[in-house]
Design an enzyme around this catalytic site. Structure first.
Site, short mmCIF file in Angstrom:
data_model
loop_
_atom_site.label_atom_id
_atom_site.label_comp_id
_atom_site.label_asym_id
_atom_site.label_seq_id
_atom_site.Cartn_x
_atom_site.Cartn_y
_atom_site.Cartn_z
N TYR A 38 -1.86 -0.49 10.28
CA TYR A 38 -2.00 -1.01 8.91
C TYR A 38 -0.81 -0.59 8.05
O TYR A 38 -0.22 -1.40 7.33
CB TYR A 38 -3.31 -0.47 8.32
N SER A 76 0.85 -1.19 0.00
CA SER A 76 0.00 0.00 0.00
C SER A 76 0.88 1.24 0.00
O SER A 76 2.00 1.22 0.54
CB SER A 76 -0.87 0.01 1.25
N1 LIG Z 1 -8.58 -0.12 -1.44
C1 LIG Z 1 -7.50 0.62 -1.31
O1 LIG Z 1 -7.56 1.86 -1.38
C2 LIG Z 1 -6.18 -0.02 -1.06
C3 LIG Z 1 -5.07 0.82 -1.01
C4 LIG Z 1 -3.83 0.26 -0.79
C5 LIG Z 1 -3.69 -1.08 -0.61
N2 LIG Z 1 -4.78 -1.90 -0.64
C6 LIG Z 1 -4.55 -3.32 -0.42
O2 LIG Z 1 -5.11 -4.07 -1.47
C7 LIG Z 1 -5.53 -5.34 -0.98
C8 LIG Z 1 -6.97 -5.57 -1.37
O3 LIG Z 1 -7.72 -4.49 -0.87
P1 LIG Z 1 -9.24 -4.22 -1.24
O4 LIG Z 1 -9.45 -2.78 -1.06
O5 LIG Z 1 -9.55 -4.88 -2.52
O6 LIG Z 1 -9.94 -4.99 -0.01
P2 LIG Z 1 -11.45 -5.42 0.26
O7 LIG Z 1 -12.37 -4.91 -0.78
O8 LIG Z 1 -11.72 -5.09 1.70
O9 LIG Z 1 -11.36 -7.02 0.10
C9 LIG Z 1 -10.63 -7.77 1.01
C10 LIG Z 1 -10.58 -9.20 0.56
O10 LIG Z 1 -9.73 -9.94 1.46
C11 LIG Z 1 -10.43 -11.07 1.95
N3 LIG Z 1 -9.90 -11.36 3.28
C12 LIG Z 1 -9.86 -10.57 4.39
N4 LIG Z 1 -9.25 -11.20 5.39
C13 LIG Z 1 -8.87 -12.42 4.91
C14 LIG Z 1 -8.21 -13.53 5.48
N5 LIG Z 1 -7.79 -13.54 6.75
N6 LIG Z 1 -8.03 -14.62 4.70
C15 LIG Z 1 -8.44 -14.66 3.42
N7 LIG Z 1 -9.07 -13.62 2.82
C16 LIG Z 1 -9.28 -12.52 3.58
C17 LIG Z 1 -11.89 -10.69 1.92
O11 LIG Z 1 -12.68 -11.87 1.89
P3 LIG Z 1 -14.27 -11.88 2.34
O12 LIG Z 1 -14.96 -10.93 1.40
O13 LIG Z 1 -14.69 -13.28 2.15
O14 LIG Z 1 -14.30 -11.41 3.75
C18 LIG Z 1 -11.93 -9.90 0.60
O15 LIG Z 1 -11.97 -10.80 -0.50
C19 LIG Z 1 -5.28 -5.32 0.53
O16 LIG Z 1 -4.06 -5.95 0.83
C20 LIG Z 1 -5.19 -3.84 0.84
O17 LIG Z 1 -4.42 -3.59 1.98
C21 LIG Z 1 -6.02 -1.39 -0.87
#
Ligand SMILES: NC(=O)c1ccc[n+]([C@@H]2O[C@H](COP(=O)([O-])OP(=O)(O)OC[C@H]3O[C@@H](n4cnc5c(N)ncnc54)[C@H](OP(=O)(O)O)[C@@H]3O)[C@@H](O)[C@H]2O)c1
Length: 247
Positions: free
Chosen positions: A156, A142
Site C-alpha cells: 500500500y 498517504s
Molecule cells: N484513513 C486513513 O487513515 C488514511 C490515511 C492515509 C491515506 N488515506 C487515503 O485516503 C483515501 C480514502 O481513504 P478512507 O480512509 O476514506 O477509505 P474508506 O473509508 O475505506 O473508503 C474507501 C472508499 O473507496 C471506495 N472504493 C474502494 N475501491 C474502489 C474502487 N475500485 N472503485 C471505486 N471506489 C472504490 C469505497 O467504496 P464502497 O464503500 O462502495 O466500497 C469507499 O467509498 C484512500 O486513498 C486512502 O488510501 C487514508
C-alpha cells in the site's frame, strides 16, 4: 457551477470532501464501488441541504467503467472541472515476505492504475490543448508513501509512492494547459479503512506516537483538498499537504 468527481465518496475522506465541496457550491459526483445505499445517503444529505449531487457506481481500476463514468457525467452535467482521486484500498497487515502477487496487483490496480485512468480522462476534458477550460486535480496519497508502513502494508505504501510520482509528473505535463495537480498525504484518519487492514482500532493504538497525540478527522483532510482545488490555490501545483499530526 463547477463539476467535481470524487472517487470513493460513499464514506470516509471522500464523503467528507463531497459534503464540503457541495457546501462550497460545486456539483458533486459521488463515485463508489459497492455500497450504493451509503453513496445515496451522501447524495441525499447534499441535495436536502440545497446542493447538487449524484451517485455513480464504477470500479476505478476498470478502464471501461472509468471511461463510461466520465462520459455519463459529460452527458448529464458537462465536463468535470475538478477531480479528487480518493478511492483507495489496503489489505490485512503483514510483512513483505508474506505478500502474494495477487494481493500486490489488486492494491496497485486500484490505487495506481485507477488514479492514472481518472487523471487521463480528466485531463482530456480540462486541458486547453483539448479545448477545455482548465481544472484542478487532487490525488489523495498517504503519509505511508514517506513512512513505508513496515510490518503493516508496504505494498500500500508503495502504491502511494507511485501516486506521489504521478502527481509530480502530471503536474509538470499539464501546468501550461490550465490544470493544477496536487496531493494530500493524510495519516491516521478515523475511517473504516483500518478495518480492512484487520485493525479497526489502529488509529487509537498509534495515537500516542503521533506528535499531536491524536488521530485526524476526515473533515480535516477535506479542508486541505477544498483549498487545493479552490482559486485560492491558483499558483499551487505539484505540491503536497501532509495531514498526519506532525508524523
Ligand atoms: N484513513 C486513513 O487513515 C488514511 C490515511 C492515509 C491515506 N488515506 C487515503 O485516503 C483515501 C480514502 O481513504 P478512507 O480512509 O476514506 O477509505 P474508506 O473509508 O475505506 O473508503 C474507501 C472508499 O473507496 C471506495 N472504493 C474502494 N475501491 C474502489 C474502487 N475500485 N472503485 C471505486 N471506489 C472504490 C469505497 O467504496 P464502497 O464503500 O462502495 O466500497 C469507499 O467509498 C484512500 O486513498 C486512502 O488510501 C487514508
Amino acid at each position: 457551477m463547477k463539476i467535481v468527481l470524487i472517487t470513493g465518496a460513499s464514506r470516509g475522506i471522500g464523503k467528507a470532501t463531497a459534503q464540503l465541496l457541495a457546501q462550497q457550491g460545486m456539483r458533486v459526483v459521488v463515485n463508489y464501488l459497492r455500497d450504493k445505499q451509503a453513496a445515496q445517503a451522501v447524495v441525499d444529505t447534499i441535495n436536502i441541504a440545497g446542493g447538487t449531487a449524484m451517485a455513480w457506481q464504477a470500479d476505478v481500476s476498470d478502464e471501461r467503467q472509468v471511461v463510461d463514468m466520465f462520459t455519463a457525467i459529460d452527458d448529464a452535467w458537462g465536463p468535470v472541472a475538478v477531480l479528487v482521486n480518493n478511492a483507495g484500498i489496503l489489505s490485512t497487515q503483514c510483512r513483505v515476505e508474506d505478500l502474494t502477487a495477487e494481493r500486490i496487483n489488486r492494491v496497485l490496480t486500484t490505487n495506481v492504475t485507477g488514479y492514472f485512468l481518472c487523471c487521463r480522462e480528466a485531463v482530456k476534458r480540462m486541458s486547453h490543448q483539448h479545448g477545455g477550460a482548465g481544472g484542478a486535480i487532487v490525488n489523495v496519497s498517504s503519509a505511508a508513501s514517506r513512512l513505508g508502513a513496515p510490518g503493516e502494508y508496504v505494498d500500500y505504501a508503495a502504491s502511494k509512492g507511485a501516486v506521489d510520482s504521478l502527481t509530480i509528473g502530471l503536474s509538470l505535463e499539464v501546468a501550461a494547459q490550465g490544470i493544477r495537480v496536487n496531493g494530500v498525504r493524510p495519516g491516521f484518519i478515523y475511517t473504516d479503512m483500518h478495518a480492512s487492514g484487520g485493525e479497526p482500532g489502529r488509529v487509537d493504538r498509534v495515537a500516542s506516537a503521533i506528535p499531536m497525540r491524536r488521530g485526524g478527522r476526515p473533515e480535516e483532510v477535506a479542508q486541505a483538498i477544498a483549498w487545493l482545488v479552490s482559486d485560492s490555490a491558483s499558483y499551487v501545483t505539484g505540491s503536497f499537504v501532509d495531514l498526519a499530526g506532525g508524523k
